[in-house]
Design a protein around this motif. Structure first.
Motif, short mmCIF file in Angstrom:
data_model
loop_
_atom_site.label_atom_id
_atom_site.label_comp_id
_atom_site.label_asym_id
_atom_site.label_seq_id
_atom_site.Cartn_x
_atom_site.Cartn_y
_atom_site.Cartn_z
N SER A 280 0.81 -1.22 0.00
CA SER A 280 0.00 0.00 0.00
C SER A 280 0.84 1.27 0.00
O SER A 280 0.64 2.14 -0.83
N VAL B 102 4.10 1.92 -0.64
CA VAL B 102 4.94 2.16 -1.82
C VAL B 102 4.07 2.46 -3.03
O VAL B 102 4.39 3.35 -3.83
N VAL B 103 2.93 1.74 -3.14
CA VAL B 103 2.02 2.02 -4.25
C VAL B 103 1.51 3.45 -4.16
O VAL B 103 1.42 4.17 -5.15
N LEU B 104 1.22 3.90 -2.93
CA LEU B 104 0.76 5.27 -2.72
C LEU B 104 1.84 6.26 -3.14
O LEU B 104 1.57 7.27 -3.81
N ILE C 292 4.26 5.78 -5.30
CA ILE C 292 4.39 5.77 -6.77
C ILE C 292 3.23 6.52 -7.41
O ILE C 292 3.40 7.27 -8.37
#
Lengths: 165, 322
Positions: free
Chosen positions: A65, A67-69, A71
């Motif tokens: 979550s 790291v995806v946020l 990116i």
């Protein structure tokens, strides 16, 4: 030195190395992806210290979550062709502050747990963590969740204050 | 020494499942989709109803040249297919198949925290698509990557909440334990959780109707636009492996795993039958529903699935405490 300790050292070296790469690379996307490696290596360290629950939650929450946020935020705020890090004068200040924080935290941990061994008993299972959280530390835990809720409400208020809704 | 043999045997078995079942699901998709659309699907390759179609596809993919675009971020672009595929193999290690002719449970490794292990592995798998979108140096890939990121952030929460509801009802995080604690009336009390889990899983795998990131009519092929040859084949295999993991997890968590007649002996068969039935539903959803628009994808997650999952958790809490 046992095999566990050697693997632990490998994971630790991987975590530190990839963290350094994440900080020094010029491309922000690479930074985010090196951060994934760092978090994975730290999760590996947790597993070796029998804290499996923390390890899997770390991968689930941070890699899945956070790291995806990060990116997603990168992609929204930058043009595709110019995703590169801006080096400002604050870099050195940040480095010094990071070093101070690392030394402080490290000293706290070493003075608190110096010489303790975790052989023989499993301290990081879901059962033992649940017991600790909801029996011994239930008040701090609840206060912490209240703080998080306040932060959440605050974020919503701040993000909506500019609009006429 | 028997320990080593045991571990090697289990690993080989998991690898075999990983190599075979996704292909079976792929072939099922070819044929089931074709029949639902009043055509016959592949018939030539291999003779009997085109059973070797996917092998033929594989041979074709191997022969193709692997091209890396000049504008691509080389290492990220080339690593992405492996990042997409490998976590599903890791996830399969912890998913139980059930009792095997009274010889104990067929599972790679029974983990105390199997549920979180599998969910964590699945959440890493989707990074591969994101890396493909970022690294391709192509605006369609980039827009697709943004949609992937938005979709992931929305659907991770309801999926974990729905899984947590079952774990609460069973009182354990071990997948074997959850399947053993399963009782038939969970089909009713955990039904909202089952639906939320399945729908969120579809969205996490970017399967239709949640394939807005790929959206071949508007984004060419989204994050996969620039991929060809073996790398594209790996993404394709990752998609089918993802369906397998999602179906197996749904089966073990919500459908009782190996529960069924004579489950002490043929429990593994019951699990396989249920997994294939859920995989069929995944394929059916692709044929039955049109693609959701990007804003619909996100509002479905936040306005429907998250509240339903929270209500389900409240219901489970009441049932467990009462």
């Amino acid at each position: 030195m046992s095999a566990t300790e050697i693997v632990f050292l490998l994971f630790a070296a991987l975590a530190v190395g990839s963290a350094l790469l994440a900080m020094t690379t010029n491309q922000l996307v690479h930074s985010a992806l090196w951060l994934v490696v760092t978090l994975g290596a730290v999760a590996g360290c947790f597993v070796l210290m029998t804290a499996e629950f923390v390890a899997w939650v770390q991968v689930l929450v941070y890699v899945g979550s956070v790291v995806v946020l990060v990116i997603f935020a990168l992609m929204l705020t930058r043009q595709q062709s110019t995703i590169s890090a801006e080096v400002t004068g604050n870099r050195w200040t940040a480095a010094v502050l990071g070093l101070v924080a690392a030394v402080g935290l490290g000293a706290t941990v070493i003075s608190g747990f110096h010489g303790e061994r975790i052989e023989g008993h499993r301290i990081g299972t879901a059962r033992s963590l649940g017991d600790a959280l909801f029996n011994d530390w239930v008040l701090p835990f609840e206060i912490l969740s209240g703080v998080l809720l306040a932060a959440l409400v605050g974020a919503i208020v701040i993000s909506r204050s500019g609009t006429e809704r | 020494m028997p320990d080593v043999v045991d571990v090697v045997l289990r690993c080989v078995l998991v690898l075999a499942v990983f190599m075979v079942l996704p292909l079976v699901i792929g072939q099922m998709e070819h044929k089931a989709m074709a029949h639902m659309q009043s055509r016959v699907g592949p018939m030539a390759a291999g003779g009997f109803h085109g059973w070797a179609q996917l092998l033929a596809d594989g041979v074709k993919f191997v022969q193709k040249e692997s091209i890396t675009p000049v504008a691509a971020d080389r290492r990220v672009f080339e690593l992405a297919p492996a990042v997409a595929l490998a976590p599903y193999l890791v996830a399969l290690l912890a998913i139980p198949l059930g009792p095997f002719f009274g010889q104990g449970n067929l599972i790679g490794q029974d983990l105390d925290l199997g549920l979180f292990f599998v969910l964590a592995a699945m959440s890493v798998g989707v990074l591969g698509t994101l890396m493909g979108g970022l690294g391709s140096g192509n605006k369609y890939s980039y827009i697709g990557g943004m949609r992937v990121a938005a979709q992931l952030m929305s659907y991770e929460l309801p999926m974990v909440l729905a899984a947590a509801s079952v774990a609460m009802a069973a009182g354990t995080l071990s997948l074997v334990g959850i399947a053993q604690q399963w009782e038939p009336w969970w089909l009713i009390t955990q039904l909202p959780g089952l639906i939320v889990f399945f729908v969120a899983g579809l969205a996490e795998l970017q399967r239709p109707p949640f394939d807005a990131p790929l959206a071949d009519a508007e984004l060419v092929m989204g994050p996969l636009t620039e991929y060809g040859g073996m790398r594209f084949a790996m993404f394709l295999l990752a998609e089918y492996a993802g369906i397998l993991v999602l179906s197996a997890l749904t089966t073990v968590l919500f459908l009782g795993g190996w529960a069924g007649p004579f489950s002490d002996h043929i429990g593994w068969l019951w699990t396989l039958v249920k997994v294939m039935a859920v995989a069929f539903l995944v394929i059916w959803a692709r044929v039955a529903y049109p693609r959701l628009r990007e804003d619909q994808v996100n509002s479905l997650a936040w306005k429907v699935l998250v509240p339903v999952a929270l209500a389900q958790i409240t219901l489970t809490t009441v049932l467990v405490v009462a």
